[in-house]
Write an enzyme that holds these catalytic residues in place. Structure first.
Site, PDB file in Angstrom:
ATOM      1  CB  ILE A 158      -1.010   0.019   1.182  1.00  0.00           C
ATOM      2  CG1 ILE A 158      -0.297  -0.115   2.525  1.00  0.00           C
ATOM      3  CG2 ILE A 158      -2.040  -1.065   1.028  1.00  0.00           C
ATOM      4  CD1 ILE A 158      -1.254  -0.071   3.717  1.00  0.00           C
ATOM      5  CG  ASP A 159      -0.054   4.240  -2.755  1.00  0.00           C
ATOM      6  OD1 ASP A 159       0.604   3.384  -3.367  1.00  0.00           O
ATOM      7  OD2 ASP A 159      -1.075   4.777  -3.208  1.00  0.00           O
ATOM      8  CE  LYS A 160       6.605   9.057   3.232  1.00  0.00           C
ATOM      9  NZ  LYS A 160       7.540  10.121   2.787  1.00  0.00           N
TER      10      LYS A 160
END
Length: 302
Positions: A137-139
């Site tokens: 999942i994105d930062k």
């Protein structure tokens, strides 16, 4: 060391040099270019420069790009929020702001660094930089992801992602009022044709399907539950922007003028359902809404 020479013509006049080079050299981020400039690796007519230098016609820019650092992932004593753990899998509630695995610009402080400190074993299928990482999942997206402790678990979990038997449900707040109560976005996603650091809905992209349902309306904003049928990079963020309802706080795909002081997109992986790779048991995990998300709801309701 790679060396690049660029001469400014009419099309590049008057831009900040860091902005110009980040567009011209699509595989290098603007922050990396700034570092090269500050390190004296970017010369204009033989002289060092600054990131805010405005380009002029005829400028001869010479860039020296050092070879990438060899990443050596080290264990780091970083607290992680473990939802579930056994000998095969570990389910993590990742905080907003944490990168999942090391990459250029993020060599430490990642979830992988924390996992290496916490776990004796992680699957080796994705190599030394991404041990155990089945999906990401994105930062600046928070929430659930599952990590494989061995190759058997990794293979079976990856197959569930591929066969769409693993369910991933996100909660998000988007701009404007979504009139319909639910819908399906079926639009292919690939690299943006101009800005290679962004994703976009493009005909040549890979099929991407997002199911969404309205949970609550706040006038100019909507609380949405989104379920991934596919797992493309930035899928929910790209799809919601595509239908005219970008995720609140999204610095890449969102609106320019944000009303709230947020550190990133309001997007949380709230529920994860999978089949345990060894026991075959169907398991569902939930992660409560994080503080940044919870604080925004009463503001919108009022």
């Amino acid at each position: 060391m790679e060396r690049i020479n660029i001469t400014i013509d009419e099309s590049g006049v008057g831009e900040r040099i860091d902005v110009f080079l980040s567009k011209k050299l699509r595989d290098i981020s603007r922050s990396h270019i700034k570092s090269l400039i500050k390190d004296g690796k970017v010369l204009v007519d033989g002289n060092t420069t600054k990131p805010n230098y405005k380009t002029r016609k005829g400028d001869n820019i010479f860039i020296s790009i050092p070879p990438p650092k060899k990443m050596n992932t080290e264990p780091e004593n970083i607290p992680i929020n473990i939802i579930y753990e056994d000998n095969d899998i570990i389910v993590i509630n990742k905080p907003q702001g944490m990168v999942v695995h090391p990459a250029p610009g993020n060599y430490s402080g990642t979830l992988v660094n924390a996992l290496l400190y916490h776990c004796d074993n992680l699957s080796e299928i994705n190599g030394a930089i991404r041990p155990g990482i089945v999906h990401r999942i994105d930062k600046d997206t928070s929430g659930l992801l599952v990590v494989a402790k061995n190759d058997m678990a990794h293979i079976k979990l990856a197959h569930q992602l591929q066969s769409k038997t693993m369910s991933r449900i996100y909660w998000t707040i988007v701009e404007y009022n979504i009139k319909q109560d639910k819908g399906i976005i079926d639009a292919p996603i690939g690299r943006h044709p101009i800005d290679r650091k962004r994703m976009a809905v493009v005909e040549s992209g890979r099929r991407a399907v997002t199911h969404y349902e309205v949970l609550e309306r706040f006038g100019d904003y909507t609380l949405v539950k989104a379920q991934l049928e596919t797992g493309r990079t930035h899928q929910i963020r790209v799809h919601m922007a595509y239908i005219g309802h970008p995720v609140v706080g999204d610095p890449v795909y969102g609106i320019k003028k944000q009303r709230f002081n947020l550190k990133g997109q309001v997007l949380h992986a709230k529920q994860l359902t999978l089949i345990h790779p060894r026991s075959g048991e169907k398991m569902t995990f939930e992660a409560p809404l994080p503080e940044y998300f919870e604080k925004l709801l009463p503001i919108l309701r009022n």
